[in-house]
Design a protein around this motif. Structure first.
Motif, PDB file in Angstrom:
ATOM      1  N   LEU A  20       0.830  -1.210   0.000  1.00 53.40           N
ATOM      2  CA  LEU A  20       0.000   0.000   0.000  1.00 53.40           C
ATOM      3  C   LEU A  20       0.858   1.250   0.000  1.00 53.40           C
ATOM      4  N   MET A  21       1.969   1.182   0.777  1.00 54.17           N
ATOM      5  CA  MET A  21       2.864   2.339   0.850  1.00 54.17           C
ATOM      6  C   MET A  21       3.491   2.625  -0.520  1.00 54.17           C
ATOM      7  N   ILE A  22       3.885   1.537  -1.207  1.00 59.93           N
ATOM      8  CA  ILE A  22       4.491   1.695  -2.537  1.00 59.93           C
ATOM      9  C   ILE A  22       3.519   2.428  -3.467  1.00 59.93           C
ATOM     10  N   PHE A  23       2.260   1.992  -3.423  1.00 61.92           N
ATOM     11  CA  PHE A  23       1.299   2.606  -4.334  1.00 61.92           C
ATOM     12  C   PHE A  23       0.942   4.026  -3.911  1.00 61.92           C
ATOM     13  N   ALA A  24       0.894   4.267  -2.597  1.00 62.44           N
ATOM     14  CA  ALA A  24       0.613   5.626  -2.132  1.00 62.44           C
ATOM     15  C   ALA A  24       1.724   6.561  -2.600  1.00 62.44           C
ATOM     16  N   ILE A  25       2.975   6.111  -2.424  1.00 67.19           N
ATOM     17  CA  ILE A  25       4.108   6.939  -2.858  1.00 67.19           C
ATOM     18  C   ILE A  25       4.066   7.092  -4.389  1.00 67.19           C
ATOM     19  N   GLY A  26       3.708   5.987  -5.072  1.00 69.00           N
ATOM     20  CA  GLY A  26       3.626   6.010  -6.537  1.00 69.00           C
ATOM     21  C   GLY A  26       2.630   7.047  -7.018  1.00 69.00           C
ATOM     22  N   ILE A  27       1.456   7.067  -6.362  1.00 67.94           N
ATOM     23  CA  ILE A  27       0.423   8.027  -6.772  1.00 67.94           C
ATOM     24  C   ILE A  27       0.901   9.460  -6.473  1.00 67.94           C
ATOM     25  N   ALA A  28       1.530   9.619  -5.294  1.00 67.10           N
ATOM     26  CA  ALA A  28       2.052  10.950  -4.957  1.00 67.10           C
ATOM     27  C   ALA A  28       3.114  11.377  -5.975  1.00 67.10           C
ATOM     28  N   MET A  29       3.971  10.417  -6.360  1.00 71.61           N
ATOM     29  CA  MET A  29       5.031  10.724  -7.345  1.00 71.61           C
ATOM     30  C   MET A  29       4.439  11.138  -8.684  1.00 71.61           C
ATOM     31  N   SER A  30       3.321  10.466  -9.033  1.00 65.58           N
ATOM     32  CA  SER A  30       2.744  10.703 -10.354  1.00 65.58           C
ATOM     33  C   SER A  30       2.292  12.142 -10.513  1.00 65.58           C
ATOM     34  N   LEU A  31       2.072  12.834  -9.387  1.00 62.48           N
ATOM     35  CA  LEU A  31       1.628  14.226  -9.473  1.00 62.48           C
ATOM     36  C   LEU A  31       2.782  15.168  -9.787  1.00 62.48           C
ATOM     37  N   THR A  32       3.987  14.754  -9.430  1.00 66.72           N
ATOM     38  CA  THR A  32       5.120  15.666  -9.633  1.00 66.72           C
ATOM     39  C   THR A  32       6.178  15.127 -10.601  1.00 66.72           C
ATOM     40  N   PHE A  33       6.249  13.801 -10.774  1.00 71.52           N
ATOM     41  CA  PHE A  33       7.301  13.237 -11.634  1.00 71.52           C
ATOM     42  C   PHE A  33       6.742  12.797 -12.979  1.00 71.52           C
ATOM     43  N   GLU A  34       7.675  12.536 -13.889  1.00 69.64           N
ATOM     44  CA  GLU A  34       7.296  12.038 -15.207  1.00 69.64           C
ATOM     45  C   GLU A  34       6.853  10.579 -15.102  1.00 69.64           C
ATOM     46  N   ALA A  36       7.934   8.024 -16.574  1.00 77.52           N
ATOM     47  CA  ALA A  36       9.089   7.111 -16.559  1.00 77.52           C
ATOM     48  C   ALA A  36       9.517   6.791 -15.129  1.00 77.52           C
ATOM     49  N   SER A  37       9.587   7.847 -14.293  1.00 73.93           N
ATOM     50  CA  SER A  37      10.023   7.655 -12.896  1.00 73.93           C
ATOM     51  C   SER A  37       9.031   6.772 -12.155  1.00 73.93           C
ATOM     52  N   LEU A  38       7.744   7.022 -12.404  1.00 76.34           N
ATOM     53  CA  LEU A  38       6.701   6.265 -11.713  1.00 76.34           C
ATOM     54  C   LEU A  38       6.773   4.775 -12.079  1.00 76.34           C
ATOM     55  N   ILE A  39       6.856   4.513 -13.386  1.00 69.41           N
ATOM     56  CA  ILE A  39       6.894   3.115 -13.846  1.00 69.41           C
ATOM     57  C   ILE A  39       8.155   2.422 -13.327  1.00 69.41           C
ATOM     58  N   PHE A  40       9.285   3.140 -13.393  1.00 66.46           N
ATOM     59  CA  PHE A  40      10.546   2.574 -12.910  1.00 66.46           C
ATOM     60  C   PHE A  40      10.449   2.265 -11.411  1.00 66.46           C
ATOM     61  N   TYR A  41       9.917   3.224 -10.660  1.00 69.21           N
ATOM     62  CA  TYR A  41       9.823   3.069  -9.204  1.00 69.21           C
ATOM     63  C   TYR A  41       8.963   1.857  -8.825  1.00 69.21           C
ATOM     64  N   ILE A  42       7.766   1.798  -9.392  1.00 64.01           N
ATOM     65  CA  ILE A  42       6.864   0.693  -9.008  1.00 64.01           C
ATOM     66  C   ILE A  42       7.387  -0.655  -9.544  1.00 64.01           C
ATOM     67  N   GLY A  43       7.891  -0.671 -10.762  1.00 63.77           N
ATOM     68  CA  GLY A  43       8.422  -1.908 -11.353  1.00 63.77           C
ATOM     69  C   GLY A  43       9.586  -2.453 -10.556  1.00 63.77           C
ATOM     70  N   MET A  44      10.532  -1.580 -10.210  1.00 65.70           N
ATOM     71  CA  MET A  44      11.717  -2.033  -9.465  1.00 65.70           C
ATOM     72  C   MET A  44      11.352  -2.497  -8.055  1.00 65.70           C
ATOM     73  N   LEU A  45      10.459  -1.731  -7.400  1.00 69.01           N
ATOM     74  CA  LEU A  45      10.085  -2.144  -6.042  1.00 69.01           C
ATOM     75  C   LEU A  45       9.356  -3.485  -6.057  1.00 69.01           C
ATOM     76  N   PHE A  91       3.268  -5.683 -11.283  1.00 71.67           N
ATOM     77  CA  PHE A  91       3.512  -4.342 -10.731  1.00 71.67           C
ATOM     78  C   PHE A  91       3.611  -3.305 -11.862  1.00 71.67           C
ATOM     79  N   LEU A  92       4.264  -3.683 -12.949  1.00 70.47           N
ATOM     80  CA  LEU A  92       4.384  -2.769 -14.092  1.00 70.47           C
ATOM     81  C   LEU A  92       3.002  -2.449 -14.661  1.00 70.47           C
ATOM     82  N   LEU A  93       2.168  -3.466 -14.744  1.00 70.59           N
ATOM     83  CA  LEU A  93       0.815  -3.237 -15.255  1.00 70.59           C
ATOM     84  C   LEU A  93       0.056  -2.273 -14.344  1.00 70.59           C
ATOM     85  N   MET A  94       0.279  -2.446 -13.036  1.00 68.60           N
ATOM     86  CA  MET A  94      -0.395  -1.539 -12.091  1.00 68.60           C
ATOM     87  C   MET A  94       0.102  -0.109 -12.278  1.00 68.60           C
ATOM     88  N   SER A  95       1.407   0.021 -12.516  1.00 65.53           N
ATOM     89  CA  SER A  95       1.947   1.375 -12.729  1.00 65.53           C
ATOM     90  C   SER A  95       1.352   1.968 -14.002  1.00 65.53           C
TER      91      SER A  95
END
Lengths: 216, 281
Positions: A20-34, A36-45, A91-95
């Motif tokens: 849940l934390m990963i996705f919360a951070i992912g959603i927060a990131m999506s508001l400020t980052f490109e 690419a960063s979001l997909i990389f972050y969620i995929g790698m985690l 995870f990539l699909l979710m991102s």
């Protein structure tokens, strides 16, 4: 092998707070980052979390009990690769779903996303394959603690090799990038897919040998 | 059911060297001190470590020919090794259903309730006794033909040990063809459970005996130095010097009872037998 998948799935599911934390951070990131960063972050985690199931197997002399169950050592290795790569894809699909929602909300530009997405996913696939193919054999051979040290050493070695390479062949980087730009995309996909298959095949064979020789 | 022939396994400073047989319908005990080689033997039978030489047959097959399907017929408890402690018993049930075709979920749930095992608890939240009960219940949950139980009662109090031994006894009584190899360093656990037992010391089997014969024919003879001089020593297995004279172990109780009626001759329990076998000369 079904039991092994179930075990790993349940171990992953029990880390629901982390997920849940990963996705919360992912959603927060999506508001400020490109994207690419979001997909990389969620995929790698996702990949690292699935890799973590090896540590759970290893903890408290767990391997001994695990291999007393009706499985063989070879199927353990194959399941581990399928589970880790499969989880990473999920995870990539979710991102991608998050990216889709953000695009629908107007946060991301649809045209840019569609243009960048294929190369982004391909690069990420390559990175994840390399990470898995190197990390899984190290984890199985040396255990979680020691393998971490070897991974740091390996990363440092790659960094030093990169630095020395850039000093010895200063124009190589630019030529490499321009070479890629001039290569047809389909050929790049083909090269990466062949590399992924060969690299994973070699890694699986190494792991089978490691786990076959292991005594618990 | 299980035959171990001339098995050798060497570690630095330790060598396991043994022969052992567990026929169908029998409960065989393996007694020995910590570090005697019990767990190594179990792990070798389960192919968790490889022997240097020798041969192991399980279900009439060489160990190398044992398939995943054959392994469904083995119920295992290993000392200090179990499912990941981060999953719940509910999770374990789901996993066992995938691993074992014959896993009896209803019976397992009933037994969990009987032993007050909360299936929603993670394994790490269970007490030592509860973990041990869970491990034995899992080994007994899938109609295994052979049980390989390494120290199933380790670290438990008397009542918890009794519960576990009762569970094993009940399971074995359900099918006369089932076999079991059970290790323990608590000999009294095995005295009431096993048909025969092997004593292992420093990696070697030093005694194999039927439990009935042990309890009826083995004796401890306590004698003064003077009495010891006159004693016929041909049936003495071990002798230990004591403050009062000598303590002797024999497997011919009747002989000494008939020929030396005035001597102190006591039945030997496994504990005393172990002590004299290891410390006597």
């Amino acid at each position: 092998m079904k039991g092994l998948f179930m075990k790993d799935f349940l171990i992953l599911k029990n880390q629901s707070k982390t997920l849940l934390m990963i996705f919360a951070i992912g959603i927060a990131m999506s508001l400020t980052f490109e994207p690419a960063s979001l997909i990389f972050y969620i995929g790698m985690l996702g990949c690292l979390l699935a890799l973590g199931t090896i540590s759970y197997d290893e903890a408290d002399h767990g391997y001994a009990f695990l291999f007393s169950l009706p499985i063989n050592r070879k199927s353990y290795v194959i399941e581990k690769y399928l589970f880790i790569l499969g989880s990473t894809v999920v995870f990539l699909l979710m991102s991608l779903v998050i990216c889709g929602i953000m695009t629908a909300m107007g946060v991301y530009d649809k045209q840019n996303l569609l243009e960048e997405l294929p190369s982004m996913l391909l690069a990420l696939l390559l990175i994840i394959i390399v990470v898995c193919d190197v990390t899984i054999p190290l984890r199985l051979k040396y255990g979680s603690e020691k393998s971490r040290i070897y991974l740091y050493l390996l990363s440092a070695l790659c960094g030093v090799a990169g630095f020395v390479g850039s000093k010895l062949f200063p124009s190589f980087g630019a030529k490499f990038v321009s070479g890629i730009e001039q290569t047809p995309f389909a050929l790049i996909i083909g090269i990466i897919v062949v590399f992924a298959i060969v690299s994973t095949f070699i890694s699986v064979k190494i792991c089978e040998k490691i786990i076959k020789e292991k005594q618990f | 059911m299980l035959k171990v022939k001339e098995l050798k396994k060497t570690y630095p400073g330790f060598e396991l060297s043994c022969d052992l047989e567990v026929p169908a319908g029998r409960i065989t005990g393996l007694i020995g001190q910590n570090g005697a080689g019990k767990s190594t033997l179990f792990k070798t039978i389960l192919q968790l470590c490889y022997p240097d030489s020798g041969n192991i047959e399980l279900f009439g097959k060489d160990l190398k020919e044992i398939t995943e399907k054959d392994k469904q017929d083995i119920g295992v408890v290993l000392a200090e090794s179990q499912f990941s402690s981060y999953i719940t018993i509910e999770d374990v049930i789901k996993i066992m259903k995938c691993f074992y075709e014959a896993f009896d979920e209803t019976d397992f749930r009933n037994k969990c309730a009987q032993f007050r095992l909360d299936t929603h608890k993670k394994i790490k939240e269970l007490s030592t006794g509860m973990k041990a009960k869970l491990n034995v219940l899992l080994a007994l949950s899938h109609k295994a033909k052979i049980l390989l139980l390494d120290e199933p009662t380790v670290g438990l109090d008397v009542l918890a040990r009794d519960d576990i031994l009762a569970m094993i006894r009940e399971y074995m009584a359900e099918d006369e063809e089932r076999a079991a190899l059970i290790s323990s360093h608590i000999s009294t656990d095995l005295e009431t459970l096993c048909d025969d037992f092997y004593m292992i010391h420093d990696g070697k089997i030093i005694l194999h005996e039927e439990t009935d014969r042990l309890l009826s024919d083995y004796a401890i003879i306590k004698v003064s130095e003077e009495e010891y001089e006159k004693l016929d020593k041909k049936y003495l297995l071990k002798v230990k010097k004591e403050a009062f004279g000598y303590r002797c172990l024999s497997d011919q109780r009747e002989f000494y009872m008939n020929n030396y009626p005035k001597l102190v001759i006591e039945r030997s329990g496994i504990d005393e037998l172990i002590e004299l076998m290891l410390r006597g000369e």
